[in-house]
Design a protein around this motif. Structure first.
Motif, PDB file in Angstrom:
ATOM      1  N   LEU A 171      36.704  36.828  46.398  1.00 34.47           N
ATOM      2  CA  LEU A 171      35.383  37.369  46.096  1.00 34.47           C
ATOM      3  C   LEU A 171      35.553  38.831  45.705  1.00 34.47           C
ATOM      4  CD1 LEU A 171      32.473  36.267  46.083  1.00 34.47           C
ATOM      5  CD2 LEU A 171      32.178  37.292  48.348  1.00 34.47           C
ATOM      6  N   PHE A 172      34.991  39.200  44.554  1.00 35.80           N
ATOM      7  CA  PHE A 172      35.127  40.546  44.005  1.00 35.80           C
ATOM      8  C   PHE A 172      33.758  41.205  43.887  1.00 35.80           C
ATOM      9  CE2 PHE A 172      38.383  37.831  42.118  1.00 35.80           C
ATOM     10  CZ  PHE A 172      39.545  38.574  42.247  1.00 35.80           C
ATOM     11  N   ARG A 173      33.744  42.536  43.869  1.00 36.64           N
ATOM     12  CA  ARG A 173      32.539  43.276  43.506  1.00 36.64           C
ATOM     13  C   ARG A 173      32.445  43.279  41.978  1.00 36.64           C
ATOM     14  NH1 ARG A 173      29.843  45.807  47.289  1.00 36.64           N
ATOM     15  NH2 ARG A 173      30.795  45.944  49.368  1.00 36.64           N
ATOM     16  N   ARG A 174      31.299  42.856  41.458  1.00 39.31           N
ATOM     17  CA  ARG A 174      31.178  42.695  40.010  1.00 39.31           C
ATOM     18  C   ARG A 174      31.438  43.986  39.245  1.00 39.31           C
ATOM     19  NH1 ARG A 174      26.988  43.794  36.809  1.00 39.31           N
ATOM     20  NH2 ARG A 174      25.551  43.855  38.573  1.00 39.31           N
ATOM     21  N   ASN A 175      30.838  45.083  39.677  1.00 38.47           N
ATOM     22  CA  ASN A 175      30.989  46.338  38.936  1.00 38.47           C
ATOM     23  C   ASN A 175      32.444  46.785  38.862  1.00 38.47           C
ATOM     24  OD1 ASN A 175      28.252  46.426  38.471  1.00 38.47           O
ATOM     25  ND2 ASN A 175      27.806  47.787  40.191  1.00 38.47           N
ATOM     26  N   LYS A 176      33.138  46.710  39.987  1.00 39.20           N
ATOM     27  CA  LYS A 176      34.545  47.118  40.019  1.00 39.20           C
ATOM     28  C   LYS A 176      35.387  46.145  39.192  1.00 39.20           C
ATOM     29  CE  LYS A 176      36.454  48.809  43.785  1.00 39.20           C
ATOM     30  NZ  LYS A 176      37.116  50.073  43.341  1.00 39.20           N
ATOM     31  N   LEU A 177      35.073  44.860  39.279  1.00 38.55           N
ATOM     32  CA  LEU A 177      35.815  43.849  38.537  1.00 38.55           C
ATOM     33  C   LEU A 177      35.672  44.060  37.031  1.00 38.55           C
ATOM     34  CD1 LEU A 177      37.458  41.185  38.489  1.00 38.55           C
ATOM     35  CD2 LEU A 177      35.276  39.958  38.533  1.00 38.55           C
ATOM     36  N   TRP A 178      34.457  44.384  36.580  1.00 39.54           N
ATOM     37  CA  TRP A 178      34.247  44.585  35.153  1.00 39.54           C
ATOM     38  C   TRP A 178      35.062  45.761  34.632  1.00 39.54           C
ATOM     39  CZ3 TRP A 178      33.503  42.448  30.876  1.00 39.54           C
ATOM     40  CH2 TRP A 178      33.079  43.147  29.749  1.00 39.54           C
ATOM     41  N   GLU A 179      35.154  46.819  35.404  1.00 38.41           N
ATOM     42  CA  GLU A 179      35.947  47.981  34.995  1.00 38.41           C
ATOM     43  C   GLU A 179      37.416  47.609  34.790  1.00 38.41           C
ATOM     44  OE1 GLU A 179      34.843  51.061  34.195  1.00 38.41           O
ATOM     45  OE2 GLU A 179      32.874  50.093  34.406  1.00 38.41           O
ATOM     46  N   ILE A 180      37.904  46.653  35.571  1.00 41.00           N
ATOM     47  CA  ILE A 180      39.304  46.227  35.475  1.00 41.00           C
ATOM     48  C   ILE A 180      39.496  45.191  34.378  1.00 41.00           C
ATOM     49  CG2 ILE A 180      41.213  45.105  36.687  1.00 41.00           C
ATOM     50  CD1 ILE A 180      40.579  47.901  37.755  1.00 41.00           C
ATOM     51  N   ILE A 181      38.673  44.144  34.380  1.00 40.65           N
ATOM     52  CA  ILE A 181      38.924  42.993  33.498  1.00 40.65           C
ATOM     53  C   ILE A 181      38.612  43.304  32.042  1.00 40.65           C
ATOM     54  CG2 ILE A 181      36.658  41.849  33.626  1.00 40.65           C
ATOM     55  CD1 ILE A 181      38.225  39.205  34.073  1.00 40.65           C
ATOM     56  N   ARG A 182      37.699  44.223  31.786  1.00 42.26           N
ATOM     57  CA  ARG A 182      37.347  44.508  30.391  1.00 42.26           C
ATOM     58  C   ARG A 182      38.500  45.160  29.641  1.00 42.26           C
ATOM     59  NH1 ARG A 182      33.016  49.559  30.509  1.00 42.26           N
ATOM     60  NH2 ARG A 182      34.448  51.166  31.262  1.00 42.26           N
ATOM     61  N   GLU A 183      39.452  45.762  30.377  1.00 40.72           N
ATOM     62  CA  GLU A 183      40.608  46.400  29.745  1.00 40.72           C
ATOM     63  C   GLU A 183      41.767  45.434  29.531  1.00 40.72           C
ATOM     64  OE1 GLU A 183      41.753  49.718  32.103  1.00 40.72           O
ATOM     65  OE2 GLU A 183      39.936  50.866  31.679  1.00 40.72           O
ATOM     66  N   GLU A 184      41.682  44.229  30.106  1.00 41.92           N
ATOM     67  CA  GLU A 184      42.808  43.292  30.010  1.00 41.92           C
ATOM     68  C   GLU A 184      43.030  42.870  28.562  1.00 41.92           C
ATOM     69  OE1 GLU A 184      44.517  39.205  32.123  1.00 41.92           O
ATOM     70  OE2 GLU A 184      42.402  39.711  32.312  1.00 41.92           O
ATOM     71  N   ASN A 185      44.292  42.799  28.186  1.00 43.42           N
ATOM     72  CA  ASN A 185      44.677  42.376  26.845  1.00 43.42           C
ATOM     73  C   ASN A 185      44.347  40.897  26.646  1.00 43.42           C
ATOM     74  OD1 ASN A 185      45.976  41.661  24.471  1.00 43.42           O
ATOM     75  ND2 ASN A 185      47.837  42.821  24.929  1.00 43.42           N
ATOM     76  N   ASP A 186      43.524  40.583  25.654  1.00 39.25           N
ATOM     77  CA  ASP A 186      43.111  39.198  25.405  1.00 39.25           C
ATOM     78  C   ASP A 186      44.296  38.294  25.056  1.00 39.25           C
ATOM     79  OD1 ASP A 186      40.543  39.980  25.834  1.00 39.25           O
ATOM     80  OD2 ASP A 186      39.885  39.842  23.746  1.00 39.25           O
ATOM     81  N   ASP A 192      47.878  36.099  33.534  1.00 35.70           N
ATOM     82  CA  ASP A 192      46.565  36.705  33.277  1.00 35.70           C
ATOM     83  C   ASP A 192      45.769  36.932  34.559  1.00 35.70           C
ATOM     84  OD1 ASP A 192      46.987  33.843  32.555  1.00 35.70           O
ATOM     85  OD2 ASP A 192      44.818  33.716  32.708  1.00 35.70           O
ATOM     86  N   ASP A 193      45.991  36.100  35.584  1.00 34.02           N
ATOM     87  CA  ASP A 193      45.347  36.347  36.876  1.00 34.02           C
ATOM     88  C   ASP A 193      45.888  37.630  37.510  1.00 34.02           C
ATOM     89  OD1 ASP A 193      44.349  33.767  36.389  1.00 34.02           O
ATOM     90  OD2 ASP A 193      44.364  33.264  38.515  1.00 34.02           O
ATOM     91  N   ALA A 194      47.211  37.725  37.554  1.00 29.80           N
ATOM     92  CA  ALA A 194      47.858  38.885  38.181  1.00 29.80           C
ATOM     93  C   ALA A 194      47.492  40.180  37.467  1.00 29.80           C
ATOM     94  CB  ALA A 194      49.375  38.698  38.185  1.00 29.80           C
ATOM     95  N   ALA A 195      47.277  40.101  36.149  1.00 31.69           N
ATOM     96  CA  ALA A 195      46.938  41.294  35.369  1.00 31.69           C
ATOM     97  C   ALA A 195      45.574  41.857  35.731  1.00 31.69           C
ATOM     98  CB  ALA A 195      46.982  40.975  33.867  1.00 31.69           C
ATOM     99  N   VAL A 196      44.772  41.080  36.459  1.00 30.15           N
ATOM    100  CA  VAL A 196      43.489  41.561  36.969  1.00 30.15           C
ATOM    101  C   VAL A 196      43.576  41.861  38.464  1.00 30.15           C
ATOM    102  CG1 VAL A 196      41.057  40.987  37.365  1.00 30.15           C
ATOM    103  CG2 VAL A 196      42.172  40.286  35.237  1.00 30.15           C
ATOM    104  N   VAL A 197      44.154  40.930  39.203  1.00 30.73           N
ATOM    105  CA  VAL A 197      44.153  41.037  40.673  1.00 30.73           C
ATOM    106  C   VAL A 197      44.886  42.286  41.156  1.00 30.73           C
ATOM    107  CG1 VAL A 197      45.027  39.983  42.807  1.00 30.73           C
ATOM    108  CG2 VAL A 197      43.852  38.578  41.102  1.00 30.73           C
ATOM    109  N   ILE A 236      55.802  36.293  28.683  1.00 29.14           N
ATOM    110  CA  ILE A 236      56.275  37.058  29.842  1.00 29.14           C
ATOM    111  C   ILE A 236      56.388  38.533  29.481  1.00 29.14           C
ATOM    112  CG2 ILE A 236      58.266  37.444  31.356  1.00 29.14           C
ATOM    113  CD1 ILE A 236      58.756  34.415  31.262  1.00 29.14           C
ATOM    114  N   TYR A 237      56.935  38.798  28.306  1.00 37.92           N
ATOM    115  CA  TYR A 237      57.095  40.183  27.848  1.00 37.92           C
ATOM    116  C   TYR A 237      55.737  40.872  27.697  1.00 37.92           C
ATOM    117  CZ  TYR A 237      58.329  44.112  24.812  1.00 37.92           C
ATOM    118  OH  TYR A 237      58.471  45.368  24.274  1.00 37.92           O
ATOM    119  N   ASP A 238      54.771  40.163  27.101  1.00 35.81           N
ATOM    120  CA  ASP A 238      53.433  40.742  26.906  1.00 35.81           C
ATOM    121  C   ASP A 238      52.804  41.115  28.248  1.00 35.81           C
ATOM    122  OD1 ASP A 238      53.692  40.358  24.195  1.00 35.81           O
ATOM    123  OD2 ASP A 238      52.548  38.488  24.152  1.00 35.81           O
ATOM    124  N   PHE A 239      52.921  40.227  29.222  1.00 41.05           N
ATOM    125  CA  PHE A 239      52.373  40.508  30.551  1.00 41.05           C
ATOM    126  C   PHE A 239      53.068  41.717  31.176  1.00 41.05           C
ATOM    127  CE2 PHE A 239      53.113  39.843  35.162  1.00 41.05           C
ATOM    128  CZ  PHE A 239      51.823  40.061  35.607  1.00 41.05           C
TER     129      PHE A 239
END
Length: 393
Positions: A171-186, A192-197, A236-239
């Motif tokens: 369970l995440f706080r939405r505001n904090k999560l958005w600040e993190i996930i919006r920067e993730e490379n599509d 991709d999970d670890a790149a957010v968590v 793997i390299y991209d991550f």
């Protein structure tokens, strides 16, 4: 405890018509009912979207977003961007959850908690195992949480991840999560999970790790991580490059770069085995030294036994291999024998090549009952050799 807050549950969907109904119904049937259920379809070409639309007519909390196929990262971003709940949880469309999941997670979410993380059941046709964080469950206040950042990504003591990297079961706080996930490379499609968590955790002041196990993760043998793909190495390299950018601002004493490389090794292990059939394992040292003329038996031809073999093969002239589950197989031109055939006259020392001390004690007892002299039996806690690995072709 925020038991009156709206929780947004995001369900990314892509061609999972076999499982999607079970998944969505398990979310709709949560005992905690103040939910926004966001189904984001990533351009499915099967009947997934029809099933979702049918379920939407039955439950007005369901919101459906239809996209062209852009991948998991974009799909999750779209879900978070459309979430209005104070908290966010993710459920993959081929999984299902216990009716108590959201209520149990929310029970731990006080106003100063940034994330609650639980365990999950990983299941397939034949097996079911519990997966979770290797860090002890409990509440990690700010200073205590910071003190565990040196084993956040990779816990060397447990030889696995520290914080469980899955987005699901959390369970995440939405505001904090958005600040993190919006920067993730599509473009990230592995890790991709670890790149957010992990970036989220690094920005958190208080984390709660629970031993609850209310999420059921379906191990899909046709998924990317179970399919032969040479381009997995590019993924793997991209991550890795993305994560290196995310962690470079944090203190050196947290050893995040070293942890990341250890974490990446597990990706490489699985990928090299899948693509090339080559098994790479971590290496262990044996502290005891033997004479060239000593006849050595190894009890166990797993990762520890193979490491010991590679060391001893350069030191002694004779090595005998015993392993119950591998009896009759060949390893390095030697036939692996059954422990039932052990004869102490064939060796000067028998090394129990096992990590677990309790298991080693049981084997010792069996050997003694078979008439092996206590002076011939050797066991010591295997020590990891940094930056060295074993290879099996």
């Amino acid at each position: 405890m925020d038991m009156d807050k709206l929780v947004s549950i995001i369900i990314p969907v892509y061609n999972t018509d076999t499982y999607i109904e079970e998944c969505i119904k398990s979310v709709c049937n949560q005992e905690y009912s103040n939910l926004q259920i966001i189904v984001v379809d990533d351009g499915s070409t099967d009947s997934s979207i029809k099933i979702c639309e049918k379920l939407q007519k039955e439950d007005g909390r369901i919101k459906i977003i239809k996209n062209i196929h852009k991948g998991a990262v974009y799909t999750r971003k779209c879900g978070v961007e459309n979430a209005i709940g104070e908290y966010v949880a993710f459920v993959d469309s081929d999984d299902y959850v216990d009716k108590k999941l959201i209520g149990r997670l929310l029970k731990h979410m006080d106003e100063d908690v940034d994330m609650v993380s639980s365990n999950m059941y990983a299941f397939s046709i034949n097996t079911e195992v519990i997966m979770g964080s290797s860090l002890p469950h409990g509440t990690y206040e700010k200073e205590q949480w910071y003190g565990n950042f040196n084993k956040l990504i990779y816990n060397e003591e447990a030889n696995t991840w520290g914080l469980f990297q899955s987005l699901s079961g959390k369970l995440f706080r939405r505001n904090k999560l958005w600040e993190i996930i919006r920067e993730e490379n599509d473009e990230i499609s592995l890790g991709d999970d670890a790149a957010v968590v992990y970036p989220y955790a690094l920005e958190s002041d208080k984390i709660i790790l629970t031993d609850d196990c209310l999420y059921h993760y379906r191990v899909n043998e046709t998924s990317m991580t179970h399919t032969l793909e040479v381009n997995v190495f590019q993924k793997i390299y991209d991550f890795m490059k993305y994560m290196q950018i995310k962690i470079q601002e944090y203190p050196d004493e947290w050893q995040l770069d070293k942890q990341l490389h250890k974490y990446m090794f597990h990706f490489l292990q699985n990928s090299i085995l899948s693509v090339y059939g080559i098994k790479i394992g971590i290496a262990y040292s044996i502290e005891r030294r033997f004479k060239k003329k000593d006849r050595i038996a190894l009890y166990g031809v797993g990762g520890v036994g193979k490491s010991f073999f590679n060391i001893l093969n350069n030191e002694v002239d004779k090595i005998i291999l015993y392993d119950k589950s591998k009896a009759g197989q060949i390893y390095k031109n030697r036939i692996i024998l059954s422990p039932n055939d052990i004869n102490q006259d064939d060796f000067d020392y028998i090394i129990i090549a096992i990590k677990n001390e309790e298991t080693a004690r049981k084997i010792t007892k069996v050997l003694l009952n078979q008439g092996v002299s206590k002076n011939k039996i050797c066991w010591e806690t295997p020590k990891l050799i940094a930056d060295m690995y074993t290879i099996d072709c």
